[in-house]
Design a protein around this motif. Structure first.
Motif, PDB file in Angstrom:
ATOM      1  N   THR A 188       0.797  -1.682  -0.008  1.00  0.00           N
ATOM      2  CA  THR A 188      -0.026  -0.067   0.329  1.00  0.00           C
ATOM      3  C   THR A 188       0.736   1.143  -0.011  1.00  0.00           C
ATOM      4  O   THR A 188       2.058   1.345   0.299  1.00  0.00           O
ATOM      5  CB  THR A 188      -1.555  -0.232   1.742  1.00  0.00           C
ATOM      6  N   GLY A 189       0.200   2.201  -0.863  1.00  0.00           N
ATOM      7  CA  GLY A 189       1.071   3.230  -0.826  1.00  0.00           C
ATOM      8  C   GLY A 189       0.991   4.473   0.950  1.00  0.00           C
ATOM      9  O   GLY A 189      -0.046   3.909   1.192  1.00  0.00           O
ATOM     10  N   PRO A 190       1.420   5.999   0.950  1.00  0.00           N
ATOM     11  CA  PRO A 190       1.032   6.925   1.909  1.00  0.00           C
ATOM     12  C   PRO A 190      -0.815   6.928   1.690  1.00  0.00           C
ATOM     13  O   PRO A 190      -1.679   7.154   0.650  1.00  0.00           O
ATOM     14  CB  PRO A 190       1.680   7.559   1.718  1.00  0.00           C
ATOM     15  N   ALA A 191      -1.291   6.671   2.890  1.00  0.00           N
ATOM     16  CA  ALA A 191      -2.481   7.221   3.053  1.00  0.00           C
ATOM     17  C   ALA A 191      -2.872   8.709   2.832  1.00  0.00           C
ATOM     18  O   ALA A 191      -2.192  10.055   2.724  1.00  0.00           O
ATOM     19  CB  ALA A 191      -2.895   7.311   4.041  1.00  0.00           C
ATOM     20  N   PRO A 192      -3.680   9.039   1.791  1.00  0.00           N
ATOM     21  CA  PRO A 192      -4.058  10.157   1.279  1.00  0.00           C
ATOM     22  C   PRO A 192      -4.605  11.205   2.265  1.00  0.00           C
ATOM     23  O   PRO A 192      -4.674  10.616   3.391  1.00  0.00           O
ATOM     24  CB  PRO A 192      -5.790  10.290   0.732  1.00  0.00           C
ATOM     25  N   ARG A 193      -3.868  11.838   2.438  1.00  0.00           N
ATOM     26  CA  ARG A 193      -4.172  13.232   3.059  1.00  0.00           C
ATOM     27  C   ARG A 193      -4.833  14.181   3.258  1.00  0.00           C
ATOM     28  O   ARG A 193      -6.041  14.035   2.474  1.00  0.00           O
ATOM     29  CB  ARG A 193      -3.354  14.541   3.039  1.00  0.00           C
ATOM     30  N   VAL A 194      -5.917  13.629   4.827  1.00  0.00           N
ATOM     31  CA  VAL A 194      -7.394  14.514   4.536  1.00  0.00           C
ATOM     32  C   VAL A 194      -7.695  15.681   5.232  1.00  0.00           C
ATOM     33  O   VAL A 194      -6.969  16.237   5.767  1.00  0.00           O
ATOM     34  CB  VAL A 194      -8.248  13.427   5.487  1.00  0.00           C
ATOM     35  N   ARG A 195      -8.621  16.926   3.758  1.00  0.00           N
ATOM     36  CA  ARG A 195      -8.044  18.302   4.710  1.00  0.00           C
ATOM     37  C   ARG A 195      -8.867  18.598   5.560  1.00  0.00           C
ATOM     38  O   ARG A 195      -9.673  18.406   5.501  1.00  0.00           O
ATOM     39  CB  ARG A 195      -8.020  18.739   3.176  1.00  0.00           C
ATOM     40  N   ASP A 196      -8.057  19.885   6.725  1.00  0.00           N
ATOM     41  CA  ASP A 196      -8.571  19.839   8.020  1.00  0.00           C
ATOM     42  C   ASP A 196      -8.616  21.210   7.602  1.00  0.00           C
ATOM     43  O   ASP A 196      -8.160  21.976   7.689  1.00  0.00           O
ATOM     44  CB  ASP A 196      -7.841  19.345   9.260  1.00  0.00           C
ATOM     45  N   PRO A 197     -10.457  21.583   7.234  1.00  0.00           N
ATOM     46  CA  PRO A 197     -10.478  23.620   6.543  1.00  0.00           C
ATOM     47  C   PRO A 197     -10.347  24.016   7.965  1.00  0.00           C
ATOM     48  O   PRO A 197     -10.380  25.481   8.008  1.00  0.00           O
ATOM     49  CB  PRO A 197     -11.502  23.399   5.802  1.00  0.00           C
TER      50      PRO A 197
END
Length: 109
Positions: free
Chosen positions: A2-11
């Motif tokens: 698995t690749g790096p986990a997608p970054r979740v934007r914290d607005p």
């Protein structure tokens, strides 16, 4: 693998601050429109006053439409798209036209 986990934007609170800014803008436009209407009727009804007041109302409605569209877009998703240039231009033109019509009404009185 698995690749790096997608970054979740914290607005954070940025979308809320932007929605509140649009609400303040529409409130300011409403006050300007009401004052323009009052100025149009203060010295009696005239054709120039009625036309300028109608233009102020049309500009206010345009600004309200752009703001409402943007507020809905901000509330619909956590990652809203950028404001389209035509809507930004429309909001700026409505604001300037509202100021010019209001100044014309004040100068008339």
């Amino acid at each position: 693998m698995t690749g790096p986990a997608p970054r979740v934007r914290d607005p954070g609170l940025q979308p809320e601050r932007t929605r509140l800014a649009w609400r303040r803008t529409t409130l300011s436009g409403t006050v300007a429109g009401v004052l323009a209407g009052k100025a149009a009727l203060a010295g009696g009804v005239s054709t120039v006053g009625v036309v300028a007041c109608a233009l102020c109302c049309a500009c206010w409605l345009g600004l309200l439409g752009v703001a409402h569209r943007r507020i809905r877009a901000l509330a619909a998703t956590s990652t809203p798209g950028v404001l389209a240039p035509r809507y930004a231009t429309a909001a700026a033109l409505c604001t300037v036209a509202l100021a010019v019509c209001g100044a014309a009404l004040v100068a008339r009185g």
